[in-house]
Design a protein around this motif. Structure first.
Motif, PDB file in Angstrom:
ATOM      1  N   ARG A   1     -56.530  57.443  69.715  1.00 16.14           N
ATOM      2  CA  ARG A   1     -56.516  57.521  68.259  1.00 16.14           C
ATOM      3  C   ARG A   1     -55.337  58.365  67.738  1.00 16.14           C
ATOM      4  O   ARG A   1     -55.300  58.717  66.562  1.00 16.14           O
ATOM      5  CB  ARG A   1     -57.844  58.088  67.745  1.00 16.14           C
TER       6      ARG A   1
ATOM      7  N   ARG B   1     -68.682  62.776  64.493  1.00 13.88           N
ATOM      8  CA  ARG B   1     -68.848  61.710  65.504  1.00 13.88           C
ATOM      9  C   ARG B   1     -68.909  62.328  66.896  1.00 13.88           C
ATOM     10  O   ARG B   1     -69.537  61.784  67.787  1.00 13.88           O
ATOM     11  CB  ARG B   1     -67.667  60.733  65.374  1.00 13.88           C
TER      12      ARG B   1
ATOM     13  N   ARG C   1     -56.299  63.764  72.740  1.00 11.82           N
ATOM     14  CA  ARG C   1     -56.584  62.441  73.314  1.00 11.82           C
ATOM     15  C   ARG C   1     -55.713  61.369  72.655  1.00 11.82           C
ATOM     16  O   ARG C   1     -55.521  61.383  71.443  1.00 11.82           O
ATOM     17  CB  ARG C   1     -58.076  62.130  73.140  1.00 11.82           C
TER      18      ARG C   1
ATOM     19  N   HIS D   1     -72.670  55.323  67.535  1.00 11.74           N
ATOM     20  CA  HIS D   1     -71.971  56.295  66.674  1.00 11.74           C
ATOM     21  C   HIS D   1     -72.357  56.179  65.208  1.00 11.74           C
ATOM     22  O   HIS D   1     -72.045  57.057  64.420  1.00 11.74           O
ATOM     23  CB  HIS D   1     -70.459  56.097  66.781  1.00 11.74           C
TER      24      HIS D   1
HETATM   25  O1  LIG Z   1     -64.776  56.841  68.966  1.00  8.60           O
HETATM   26  C1  LIG Z   1     -64.209  57.698  69.661  1.00  8.60           C
HETATM   27  O2  LIG Z   1     -63.030  58.016  69.505  1.00  8.60           O
HETATM   28  C2  LIG Z   1     -64.989  58.414  70.740  1.00  8.60           C
HETATM   29  C3  LIG Z   1     -65.789  59.503  70.102  1.00  8.60           C
HETATM   30  O3  LIG Z   1     -64.949  60.467  69.570  1.00  8.60           O
HETATM   31  O4  LIG Z   1     -65.802  57.532  71.438  1.00  8.60           O
HETATM   32  P1  LIG Z   1     -65.362  56.941  72.871  1.00  8.60           P
HETATM   33  O5  LIG Z   1     -65.011  58.124  73.734  1.00  8.60           O
HETATM   34  O6  LIG Z   1     -66.570  56.208  73.379  1.00  8.60           O
HETATM   35  O7  LIG Z   1     -64.197  56.058  72.627  1.00  8.60           O
END
Ligand SMILES: O=C(O)[C@@H](CO)OP(=O)(O)O
Ligand SMILES: [Mn+2]
Ligand SMILES: [Mn+2]
Length: 550
Positions: free
Chosen positions: A285, A166, A282, A427
């Motif tokens: 998630r 992704r 990050r 995505h």
């Molecule tokens: O889906 C996610 O976690 C990211 C890609 O890793 O996308 P976005 O930064 O747009 O949230």
């Protein structure tokens, strides 16, 4: 208290200022790969011709990433938009902490985790995304830590590897799997250590849910990594090969869970006395699986007993909540966000999106803090749990309706919203669905424009990074489509390096807004732009406003 000065020349519009973030909708380089361009977007086209329009940088150093080869992402994008300045972000800070050795210093959390493993004669576990996407994680960080662990005498390490696809090409798993297995073979070669992959699965299938959208993902991740329950294989390579053969066309991010066993026994359940590092930096998630490891009581699913481990995150994921308790590298100190300034100025603010991007407009926008400022209202529209290529409009209509209602209601002077469609559908790599996604956003923008025209408000419309604008692999030198042996284009699921639009629409014209001369403008300039359009002077150290008024 931090304060904003009123601008004497222009004291703000009659209606609200509305900041629209079209997630993942940048400006492509090649129309054949640009599905924002290919979609039918009468409103965005009109704005391009008739409103103030500029291009903004949304990747690399312009958003605090290590270098301009790094694509933008929602975290760094919304941080920059919300705080109006560029902070060195997680990916850069960890790289430096590793290079300087600060991450491994005596007295560090790393040191504590290693000491714990020595004292307990236990196992060191790593859970995280196995790629070099540099959005949530970087495999280089993992490899550095494993080398250091060996140097420091850690005998047993287990890696729980989430497959990406992704932030990197959609079926690139083997690139990382092979690299990593070779790396582990080299570490294991002298027979002094036993380091191996213990479990894993696709990142959109297990472990990495966000914003409480789908806790079943975390439940599956827990069963896989901690309990070692699930379908077993001899290696990660075998797992991926088998799944691909059974499910032709499956993308890496969706791969099912797997558990690695040797001689009929799972190699790496997580048990009392172990140390566990979530090597994703990050937060969005990372927060749910962190909660599963840290919370005494968990209502979201039955953990079936929580092992007594020493747990650490790669970074602190939430500054307000102080989560996790232990982390290896201190995050950027993002302070004095636009929300705080506006709150102190008494400006009523509404933040709104659907679940998938709700935290982007709240937690990321406010500098990775989950606390709300006094004048803020946050509104979440529940997202569906489904493949977004099957429902590319997502909740764009509901978000639009709520925003239009808020514009007409007159309660809020500043409304910020995120349309997730271009990014979430981008995505999936499914270009027909991407067109419909972009069209849903365009319709929403049109309705917001109409409401602002009625109320003499102003719209600032932009994006946090590209994605839908770059759906096919392009030749790095020529920019032409890269075709496979059958002459088909190669789908792309990751974000792009493209700039994004910076649009200001002022139907009443009362602000007399005109584009200012801002060299190297990026999305960090949007905060000062909104503050200016609200009738204030932006803080001096904010990246300059894109417009002059009055
Ligand atoms: O889906 C996610 O976690 C990211 C890609 O890793 O996308 P976005 O930064 O747009 O949230
Ligand atoms: Mn995004
Ligand atoms: Mn994205």
């Amino acid at each position: 208290m931090i304060e904003l000065k009123k601008n004497v020349a222009f004291t703000g519009p009659q209606g609200p200022v509305v900041l629209v973030i079209m997630d993942g909708m940048g400006i492509g380089k090649n129309p054949a790969s640009d599905f924002v361009k290919q979609a039918n977007t009468p409103n965005l086209d009109w704005l391009h011709e008739n409103a103030l329009y500029t291009k903004l940088r949304a990747h690399g150093v312009a958003v605090g990433l290590p270098d301009d080869g790094d694509m933008g992402n929602s975290e760094v994008g919304h941080n920059a938009i919300g705080c109006g300045r560029i902070f060195e972000q997680g990916a850069a800070l960890i790289g430096k902490a590793i290079a300087s050795g600060a991450m491994y210093a005596d007295g560090s959390v790393w040191h504590e985790l290693i000491t714990h493993v020595h004292d307990q004669a236990s196992t060191l576990h790593f859970i995280g995304l196995l790629s070099d996407g540099n959005v949530h994680s970087n495999i280089n960080h993992l490899e550095s830590m494993l080398r250091k662990a060996k140097e420091q005498g850690v005998k047993r390490a287990r890696i729980h590897a989430l497959i990406d696809g992704r932030d990197v090409p959609p079926t690139s798993a083997f690139e990382y799997v092979e690299r990593f297995e070779t790396f582990l073979d080299a570490l294991n070669a002298d027979g002094t250590v036993d380091y191996c992959v213990a479990s894993g699965g696709g990142r959109m299938n297990i472990t990495m849910d966000r914003y409480d959208a789908n806790w079943d993902m975390v439940k599956r991740g827990w069963a896989t990594h901690v309990k070692a329950e699930g379908r077993t294989f001899a290696s990660m390579q075998e797992a991926v090969t088998t799944f691909r053969a059974e499910m032709p066309g499956i993308l890496d991010q969706d791969l099912p869970a797997f558990v690695i066993e040797r001689d009929g026994v799972a190699v790496g359940p997580i048990v009392d006395g172990d140390s566990v590092i979530l090597f994703n930096f990050r937060g969005d998630r990372a927060l749910e699986i962190t909660k599963a490891f840290e919370a005494d009581e968990l209502k979201e699913f039955d953990r079936g007993g929580k092992p007594d481990v020493m747990y650490a995150g790669m970074m602190q994921y939430d500054g307000d909540l102080g989560v996790p308790a232990r982390y290896l590298v201190t995050p950027p100190a993002i302070d004095r966000t636009m929300s705080e300034y506006l709150s102190n100025a008494g400006v009523k603010q509404l933040a709104i999106s659907e679940t998938q991007k709700y935290g982007h407009m709240t937690y990321f926008f406010n500098g990775n803090n989950s606390g709300k400022f006094a004048t803020e209202t946050w509104q979440e529209i529940p997202s569906d749990v489904c493949p977004f290529e099957d429902a590319p409009r997502m909740k764009a209509d509901e978000i639009t309706a709520a925003v239009v209602k808020a514009i007409e209601g007159g309660e809020y002077q500043f409304i910020r919203l995120n349309f997730p469609n271009g990014d979430m559908v981008g995505h999936t790599g499914r270009v027909d669905a991407v067109k419909l996604a972009v069209e849903a956003v365009d319709e929403g923008v049109g309705k917001i424009m109409a409401a602002l025209k009625q109320t003499n408000g102003i719209m600032v419309c932009s994006a946090d990074h590209g994605n839908a604008d770059d759906m096919c692999e392009l030749d790095k030198k020529t920019g032409a489509l890269v075709l496979d042996e059958q002459g088909n284009y190669k789908p792309k699921t990751a974000h792009s390096l493209n700039p994004v639009p910076g649009i200001v629409y002022d139907p009443s014209g009362l602000a007399n807004a005109r584009l200012a001369d801002v060299p190297n403008a990026g999305i960090a300039n949007l905060a000062a732009t909104c503050i200016t359009l609200l009738g204030f002077e932006p803080p001096e150290d904010y990246a300059a406003s894109l417009v002059a008024v009055g």
